[in-house]
Write a protein that holds these residues in place. Structure first.
Motif, PDB file in Angstrom:
ATOM      1  N   GLN A   1       5.428   0.406  24.291  1.00  0.00           N
ATOM      2  CA  GLN A   1       5.369   1.104  25.585  1.00  0.00           C
ATOM      3  C   GLN A   1       4.301   2.197  25.564  1.00  0.00           C
ATOM      4  O   GLN A   1       3.495   2.308  26.490  1.00  0.00           O
ATOM      5  N   GLU A   2       4.278   2.977  24.499  1.00  0.00           N
ATOM      6  CA  GLU A   2       3.301   4.059  24.389  1.00  0.00           C
ATOM      7  C   GLU A   2       1.881   3.510  24.353  1.00  0.00           C
ATOM      8  O   GLU A   2       0.982   4.018  25.031  1.00  0.00           O
ATOM      9  N   ASN A   3       1.663   2.439  23.601  1.00  0.00           N
ATOM     10  CA  ASN A   3       0.322   1.879  23.493  1.00  0.00           C
ATOM     11  C   ASN A   3      -0.132   1.199  24.773  1.00  0.00           C
ATOM     12  O   ASN A   3      -1.308   1.259  25.128  1.00  0.00           O
TER      13      ASN A   3
ATOM     14  N   LEU B   1       9.367   1.074  21.718  1.00  0.00           N
ATOM     15  CA  LEU B   1       8.824   2.375  22.115  1.00  0.00           C
ATOM     16  C   LEU B   1       7.338   2.488  21.770  1.00  0.00           C
ATOM     17  O   LEU B   1       6.551   3.015  22.556  1.00  0.00           O
ATOM     18  N   ALA B   2       6.947   1.973  20.597  1.00  0.00           N
ATOM     19  CA  ALA B   2       5.541   2.017  20.205  1.00  0.00           C
ATOM     20  C   ALA B   2       4.685   1.154  21.133  1.00  0.00           C
ATOM     21  O   ALA B   2       3.581   1.542  21.517  1.00  0.00           O
TER      22      ALA B   2
ATOM     23  N   MET C   1       0.782   2.166  27.772  1.00  0.00           N
ATOM     24  CA  MET C   1       0.447   3.289  28.661  1.00  0.00           C
ATOM     25  C   MET C   1      -0.938   3.851  28.333  1.00  0.00           C
ATOM     26  O   MET C   1      -1.740   4.102  29.233  1.00  0.00           O
ATOM     27  N   ARG C   2      -1.244   4.007  27.047  1.00  0.00           N
ATOM     28  CA  ARG C   2      -2.567   4.497  26.646  1.00  0.00           C
ATOM     29  C   ARG C   2      -3.665   3.522  27.066  1.00  0.00           C
ATOM     30  O   ARG C   2      -4.723   3.922  27.560  1.00  0.00           O
TER      31      ARG C   2
END
Length: 103
Positions: free
Chosen positions: A70-72, A67-68, A74-75
């Motif tokens: 994926q978030e990074n 999840l971390a 995307m950013r």
């Protein structure tokens, strides 16, 4: 605000770890109890890859890492544009048998 300050985790990093290692190849295996991530370096045209680091995670922490990441990603893509991937017909990570078995 003081309560937030009390809950902060301070992280130390040894100089030899802070240097990091280069990896262009990953092998991910799992058993019922853990996920094993071997980060390796492979030279073009070489039939071998050298594992440079191994990380062993509990399943819950593996999911948190997913999840971390994926978030990074995307950013990163929002700031720098889409990260291109090689053609799906040519996988970048070969399929390997699980060398670890069940833990």
């Amino acid at each position: 605000m003081a309560n937030q300050k009390d809950n902060q985790l301070q992280i130390d990093i040894a100089p030899e770890v802070a240097r990091g290692v280069y990896s262009n190849f990953a092998i991910i295996s799992h058993s019922r109890a853990e996920f094993i991530i071997d980060l390796a370096s492979s030279l073009p045209g070489s039939p071998k890859a050298q594992v440079v680091s191994r990380v062993v995670l509990a399943p819950e922490h593996a999911k948190r890492l997913l999840l971390a990441l994926q978030e990074n990603v995307m950013r990163y893509e929002k700031e720098h544009g889409q990260i291109p991937l090689e053609s799906a017909a040519k996988p970048s990570v070969p399929r390997t048998a699980n060398p670890f078995g069940e833990a």
